[in-house]
Enzyme design. Structure first.
Site, PDB file in Angstrom:
ATOM      1  N   CYS A 159       0.700  -1.222  -0.217  1.00  0.00           N
ATOM      2  CA  CYS A 159       0.109   0.058  -0.058  1.00  0.00           C
ATOM      3  C   CYS A 159       0.828   1.341  -0.091  1.00  0.00           C
ATOM      4  CB  CYS A 159      -0.856   0.044   1.318  1.00  0.00           C
ATOM      5  SG  CYS A 159      -1.927  -1.443   1.357  1.00  0.00           S
ATOM      6  N   GLY A 209      -0.752   0.734  -5.134  1.00  0.00           N
ATOM      7  CA  GLY A 209      -2.030  -0.039  -4.996  1.00  0.00           C
ATOM      8  C   GLY A 209      -3.092   0.728  -5.817  1.00  0.00           C
ATOM      9  N   ASN A 219       0.502   0.246   6.017  1.00  0.00           N
ATOM     10  CA  ASN A 219       1.157  -0.720   4.942  1.00  0.00           C
ATOM     11  C   ASN A 219       1.670  -1.794   5.619  1.00  0.00           C
ATOM     12  OD1 ASN A 219       2.293  -1.608   2.587  1.00  0.00           O
ATOM     13  ND2 ASN A 219       4.096  -0.201   2.640  1.00  0.00           N
ATOM     14  N   GLY A 220       1.425  -2.906   5.182  1.00  0.00           N
ATOM     15  CA  GLY A 220       2.133  -4.208   5.748  1.00  0.00           C
ATOM     16  C   GLY A 220       0.951  -5.174   6.109  1.00  0.00           C
ATOM     17  N   TYR A 231      10.971  -4.795  -7.293  1.00  0.00           N
ATOM     18  CA  TYR A 231       9.575  -4.491  -8.257  1.00  0.00           C
ATOM     19  C   TYR A 231       8.847  -3.454  -7.633  1.00  0.00           C
ATOM     20  CZ  TYR A 231       5.129  -5.595 -10.177  1.00  0.00           C
ATOM     21  OH  TYR A 231       3.845  -5.281 -10.769  1.00  0.00           O
TER      22      TYR A 231
END
Length: 515
Positions: free
Chosen positions: A2, A28, A101-102, A260
């Site tokens: 995210c 996202g 985020n996670g 990536y």
């Protein structure tokens, strides 16, 4: 994966939050949300969709105040309900909005404890809502009966409680009404978080974001990354307070960010992403040169966009021409994070088109950043052959992905990973390549680590199955597999569709009765 942003300044925050989310859109594409505050009230807009589709002029006008948080999301368990769009909000104590985020690896245990012990009701299956309620409970305990705004030590105590209770990966940005912006990372610093400042005639503004590129495009000067186990409070007076709240820290950022996920123009944990990809290509090129002396490659062609940097460097090392062989439709989302195998296959065809003149009669070396499911690789090789390639060799700038990521990346279930329980030769045959070359894990680690020698360890769990937090059991991985496989995701989507149809039916019934 995210994208997060938090901002506190002297001017309206809405446009800056919007602009930063568009820069983080690659993290996202499922939903987007912004919550702002004018010091007394909060204003929220969130929904499923891209940033540009979620926010219109009428929404932006309503987002008042000089501080706020924003979020772009994609679901790690396949659920795309708009109820799980972030930020999440609780009104006690003070009023807290949180973006995360996670992934919490002990979410089920926490959900039980929140209901039974903390007397808190959860409305979604999101672990981000769990994290928000844990933080709110700990902050309430820290401030006690006081009606005054929370002091920095109260915030530090609350985050310390979160770190003691929550396991897994979390980079967090929160807004507390009347207090300020809070940012913190888990003790391993798995997911990225950076902050910076911008001075103007009106004063100094502060921004926290998942990637430094969000600071760059808005004119903020990057200060530094939030450290593992650290909490930072930017109070409404514009003062910055920080403290390490974890009893033990072990910096180990996720190496897949550099392969990536992150934009090449970002700097994460003082490591320039672009430079790591140069080194990845350099090392893989030297390996091919050493292990494959009798090469018949005519040209090196990248799979756009992430692999371009590595492919260019490989061409230099191998003294081969580098060519752009595929044209990308930039209005198709990243196939890695698309739900459902059928959609991913269709999107590859829609996203890439081959330039026949770069393939006809040639032996080509295609370079990609990684191979996860193999869907994209297989279709790209088909495109190259249809365009007239004589032979198609395939190189991956990352090692084989054999294990699921449990720290916030929606890698598929283990059985859907093409490298799972397959030999090198079997993977090569499965994707239809004439030859397959992977990066070695040691070379990948060296390529990233040489940009910042102070970082001694990375989370490489998707490559070697070694989970940095030490709490991931075989039982937990089985549960992850059940939630992440495409069948489970299709069922989630069908349930959401049925719910939407029921909601529409109820609305229609009400309208008919009123008529």
């Amino acid at each position: 994966m995210c994208g997060l942003v938090g901002l506190l300044g002297n001017e309206r925050a809405n446009q800056a939050l919007y602009d930063s989310l568009t820069v983080l859109q690659h993290r996202g594409q499922d939903s987007a949300g912004i919550m702002t505050s004018d010091g007394n009230r909060v204003y929220l807009r969130k929904d499923n969709g891209l940033v540009r589709d979620v926010f219109h002029t009428r929404h932006m006008v309503q987002l008042q105040g000089t501080m706020g948080v924003g979020h772009v999301r994609y679901p790690t368990a396949g659920n795309d309900s708009r109820a799980e769009a972030q930020p999440f909000y609780v009104n006690s104590p003070f009023g807290i909005a949180l973006a995360h985020n996670g992934n919490l690896t002990n979410a089920d245990e926490l959900r039980h404890d929140l209901f039974k012990q903390d007397l808190r009701q959860l409305n979604t299956s999101s672990d981000s809502e769990i994290l928000l309620n844990v933080f709110a409970h700990e902050l309430q305990a820290a401030v006690g009966e006081s009606s005054l705004p929370a002091a920095p030590q109260d915030i530090f105590a609350a985050v310390g409680g979160v770190i003691r209770r929550c396991q897994g990966a979390y980079a967090v940005v929160a807004m507390i009404v009347g207090v300020g912006i809070v940012a913190f990372r888990d003790p391993c610093g798995i997911r990225p978080l950076v902050y910076g400042a911008k001075k103007s005639d009106a004063g100094t503004s502060y921004m926290v974001a998942s990637e430094s590129v969000a600071l760059d495009v808005l004119g903020y000067q990057r200060a530094r990354d939030i450290r593992p186990g650290e909490v930072m409070l930017i109070d409404i007076e514009g003062k910055v307070h920080h403290s390490i709240c974890a009893s033990r820290t072990n910096q180990a950022p996720c190496i897949f960010e550099y392969v990536y996920l992150a934009r090449p123009d970002s700097i994460l944990d003082d490591i320039p992403v672009y430079q790591t990809r140069i080194y990845m290509g350099e090392r893989l090129g030297h390996r091919i040169k050493q292990e494959w002396p009798q090469r018949d490659i005519d040209v090196v062609i990248p799979v756009p966009d992430t692999s371009r940097t590595a492919a260019l460097e490989m061409g230099k090392v191998l003294k081969l021409p580098y060519r752009e062989g595929f044209i990308k439709n930039r209005y198709i989302g990243r196939t890695f994070i698309m739900p459902g195998q059928a959609m991913r296959k269709k999107s590859v065809r829609q996203k890439l088109n081959a330039i026949a003149s770069e393939f006809t009669g040639k032996t080509v070396l295609l370079v990609d950043d990684s191979i996860v499911r193999g869907t994209t690789s297989q279709k790209i090789i088909e495109l190259a052959r249809e365009a007239g390639a004589k032979k198609v060799y395939f190189a991956s700038a990352a090692p084989p992905v054999r294990y699921p990521n449990v720290y916030g990346i929606d890698m598929p279930s283990t059985m859907e990973l093409i490298a799972n329980n397959r030999t090198h030769e079997q993977i090569c045959a499965e994707i239809g390549a004439d030859k397959l070359i992977y990066q070695k894990l040691d070379d990948l680690i060296t390529a990233v680590a040489q940009c910042n020698p102070n970082i001694k360890q990375f989370d490489t769990s998707c490559f070697d199955g070694k989970y940095i937090t030490g709490d991931v059991t075989p039982e937990y991985l089985c549960m992850v597999d059940r939630k992440r496989n495409d069948t489970a995701k299709d069922q989630d989507q069908n349930q959401d569709q049925e719910k939407n149809e029921l909601d529409l039916s109820e609305i229609t019934d009400i309208q008919e009765k009123r008529a």
